[in-house]
Enzyme design. Structure first.
Site, short mmCIF file in Angstrom:
data_model
loop_
_atom_site.label_atom_id
_atom_site.label_comp_id
_atom_site.label_asym_id
_atom_site.label_seq_id
_atom_site.Cartn_x
_atom_site.Cartn_y
_atom_site.Cartn_z
N LEU A 1 0.91 -1.20 -0.03
CA LEU A 1 -0.09 0.08 -0.07
C LEU A 1 1.01 1.14 0.16
O LEU A 1 1.07 1.92 1.10
CB LEU A 1 -0.86 0.04 0.97
CG LEU A 1 -2.27 0.97 1.33
CD1 LEU A 1 -2.77 0.91 0.19
CD2 LEU A 1 -2.90 0.75 2.50
N HIS A 2 1.53 1.58 -1.10
CA HIS A 2 2.39 2.77 -1.12
C HIS A 2 1.49 3.98 -1.81
O HIS A 2 0.31 3.93 -1.55
CB HIS A 2 3.54 2.29 -2.42
CG HIS A 2 3.18 1.97 -3.54
ND1 HIS A 2 2.94 2.82 -4.42
CD2 HIS A 2 3.03 0.73 -4.22
CE1 HIS A 2 2.75 2.18 -5.78
NE2 HIS A 2 2.68 0.88 -5.41
N ILE A 3 2.21 4.79 -2.23
CA ILE A 3 1.57 6.21 -2.55
C ILE A 3 0.15 6.06 -3.52
O ILE A 3 -0.72 6.65 -3.34
CB ILE A 3 2.56 7.12 -2.95
CG1 ILE A 3 3.36 7.77 -1.77
CG2 ILE A 3 2.09 8.43 -3.61
CD1 ILE A 3 4.52 8.55 -2.14
N GLU B 97 -2.01 -2.33 -10.57
CA GLU B 97 -0.71 -2.83 -10.93
C GLU B 97 -0.62 -4.06 -11.72
O GLU B 97 -1.24 -4.99 -11.19
CB GLU B 97 0.24 -2.53 -9.79
CG GLU B 97 0.09 -1.12 -8.97
CD GLU B 97 1.03 -1.06 -7.87
OE1 GLU B 97 1.45 -1.84 -7.30
OE2 GLU B 97 1.14 0.18 -7.29
#
Length: 92
Positions: free
Chosen positions: A17-19, A90
């Site tokens: 859970l990145h930017i 993604e």
């Protein structure tokens, strides 16, 4: 008090859970008439706050508990679970 809807989903994209995923998740949460929270172990975040979501430190394999209350709680939880399962769009 409104009923609470809760589901658990595993983060399966490589970077967690990145930017970018946190932006998608917070935008999605804001689109529902519901108060949504996300829990990772002992950390809890309001789903409509990108910064709160980043503070969950949810890496690949983390089990997120998505909870919501409000008129659209079930729809909000369902759509967020699908977003996570879809790896936030993604390709990894």
């Amino acid at each position: 008090m409104a009923d609470k809807v809760t589901e658990t989903v595993e983060v399966c994209n490589k970077l967690g859970l990145h930017i970018r995923p946190s932006r998608y998740l917070s935008s999605l949460a804001k689109s529902y008439d519901a108060v949504v929270s996300v829990k990772n172990q002992d950390r809890v975040a309001l789903a409509d706050s990108q910064l709160d979501l980043l503070m969950l430190l949810a890496s690949k394999g983390a089990k997120l508990e998505i909870s919501a209350t409000g008129p659209q709680a079930a729809e909000a939880v369902d759509s967020i679970v699908k977003l996570v399962q879809d790896r936030f769009g993604e390709k990894d």
